[in-house]
Scaffold this active site. Structure first.
Site, short mmCIF file in Angstrom:
data_model
loop_
_atom_site.label_atom_id
_atom_site.label_comp_id
_atom_site.label_asym_id
_atom_site.label_seq_id
_atom_site.Cartn_x
_atom_site.Cartn_y
_atom_site.Cartn_z
N GLY A 1 20.34 -66.30 -36.74
CA GLY A 1 19.98 -66.23 -35.32
C GLY A 1 19.48 -64.89 -34.85
N HIS B 1 6.88 -68.59 -38.87
CA HIS B 1 6.82 -68.80 -40.32
C HIS B 1 6.57 -67.44 -40.98
CE1 HIS B 1 5.98 -70.70 -44.10
NE2 HIS B 1 4.73 -70.26 -44.13
N MET C 1 15.99 -75.35 -39.87
CA MET C 1 15.62 -75.83 -41.21
C MET C 1 15.54 -77.36 -41.27
SD MET C 1 15.13 -72.93 -42.43
CE MET C 1 14.90 -73.06 -44.19
N ASN D 1 6.90 -72.53 -33.70
CA ASN D 1 7.69 -72.14 -34.87
C ASN D 1 7.24 -70.78 -35.37
OD1 ASN D 1 9.52 -72.50 -37.09
ND2 ASN D 1 7.77 -72.97 -38.40
C1 GRF Z 1 13.06 -66.17 -40.20
O1 GRF Z 1 12.59 -65.45 -41.32
C2 GRF Z 1 12.01 -67.14 -39.70
O2 GRF Z 1 10.71 -66.68 -39.86
C3 GRF Z 1 12.25 -68.34 -40.59
O3 GRF Z 1 13.65 -68.42 -40.69
C4 GRF Z 1 14.21 -67.11 -40.56
C5 GRF Z 1 15.25 -67.16 -39.48
O4 GRF Z 1 15.95 -65.95 -39.39
N1 GRF Z 1 11.63 -69.52 -40.03
P1 GRF Z 1 16.95 -65.66 -38.20
O5 GRF Z 1 18.02 -66.76 -38.24
O6 GRF Z 1 16.18 -65.69 -36.92
O7 GRF Z 1 17.53 -64.33 -38.49
#
Ligand code: GRF
Length: 197
Positions: free
Chosen positions: A11, A114, A89, A112
Site C-alpha cells: 500500500g 504498471h 492483483m 492502474n
Molecule cells: C507497484 O509496483 C505497482 O506498480 C504495482 O504493484 C505495486 C504495488 O506496490 N501494480 P504498493 O503496494 O503500492 O507499495
C-alpha cells in the site's frame, strides 16, 4: 469527486494517493479502500488515514462475478466516481469494466499503475522482468483499465533507468519513487477531465 483505491499488498501507492488528496494535489475525496487480501499492509494504511476500508477476500466468494458484484455494491454504497488500482492483483472482468464505463470519457473510470512499459511487458512482475531480461531502461505507466491485462490507453508514462548492479529490490526502490510522483498527477488529470464533462 469520490475516489476508491483497490489494493492487495503493502500500500505505498495507496499511502501516497491518500496524502495527495489531503494536500489538494488530487482534488478528490478518498472515500473507500477495497482490499482483497486479509492482513495486507494496505488495510492499515487506509485505517491510519481514517478512510473506510472494505475487506473483500475473493476466496470467500463462489465466483469471480460474485466477488465483483460485492465490490460494485461497495462502490455504489460509497457513491464512488473513480477507481485507482494500486497493486490490486486481480484481473477485472469485462462485466466489471463494462459497469464502470463512462461514455463521455470513452473509458472505464478505472486507472492502474504498471511498473513497466506495457508495450514491452504485461504481467505482475515488471521490475523482475526488467532485471531478468537485461533492460537498461524501464518505465512507469499509468493507464485506463480495459478488458485486457495492462492493455488500456496510456495516461502518463515516465522512464526509469536500470543501473549496472541493480537488483530487483534496488530497481523497485527507484521505480516506486517515480510511481509515487506519477500516479497522483495522472489521477488528477482524469479527475479534471471527468469534472469538466
Ligand atoms: C507497484 O509496483 C505497482 O506498480 C504495482 O504493484 C505495486 C504495488 O506496490 N501494480 P504498493 O503496494 O503500492 O507499495
Amino acid at each position: 469527486m469520490r475516489l476508491a483505491v483497490f489494493a492487495s499488498g503493502r500500500g505505498t501507492n495507496l499511502k501516497r494517493i491518500l496524502e495527495a488528496c489531503k494536500q489538494g494535489e488530487i482534488q478528490a475525496e478518498p472515500a473507500l479502500v477495497i482490499c482483497n487480501v486479509p492482513g495486507a499492509g494496505a488495510i492499515q494504511v487506509g485505517m491510519d488515514a481514517d478512510v473506510e476500508v472494505l475487506g473483500l477476500d475473493h476466496r470467500e466468494f463462489p465466483s469471480r462475478k460474485a466477488h465483483e458484484e460485492a465490490v460494485l455494491r461497495g462502490l455504489e454504497e460509497h457513491r464512488i466516481d473513480l477507481v485507482a488500482l494500486a497493486g490490486y492483483m486481480r484481473l477485472l472482468s469485462p462485466f466489471f469494466v463494462g459497469r464502470m464505463h463512462d461514455p463521455k470519457l470513452g473509458q472505464a473510470r478505472i486507472l492502474n499503475i504498471h511498473p513497466a512499459d506495457p508495450a514491452r511487458y504485461r504481467g505482475p512482475d515488471g521490475y523482475g522482468w526488467a532485471i531478468e531480461s537485461g533492460q537498461t531502461e524501464t518505465a512507469i505507466t499509468v493507464h485506463f483499465v480495459d478488458e485486457g491485462m495492462d492493455t488500456g490507453h496510456v495516461i502518463l508514462q515516465e522512464k526509469v533507468p536500470v543501473l549496472p548492479g541493480d537488483t530487483v529490490d534496488t530497481l523497485r526502490r527507484r521505480g516506486l519513487e517515480t510511481e509515487h510522483r506519477v500516479y497522483p498527477r495522472a489521477i488528477q488529470q482524469v479527475v479534471s477531465r471527468i469534472g469538466g464533462n
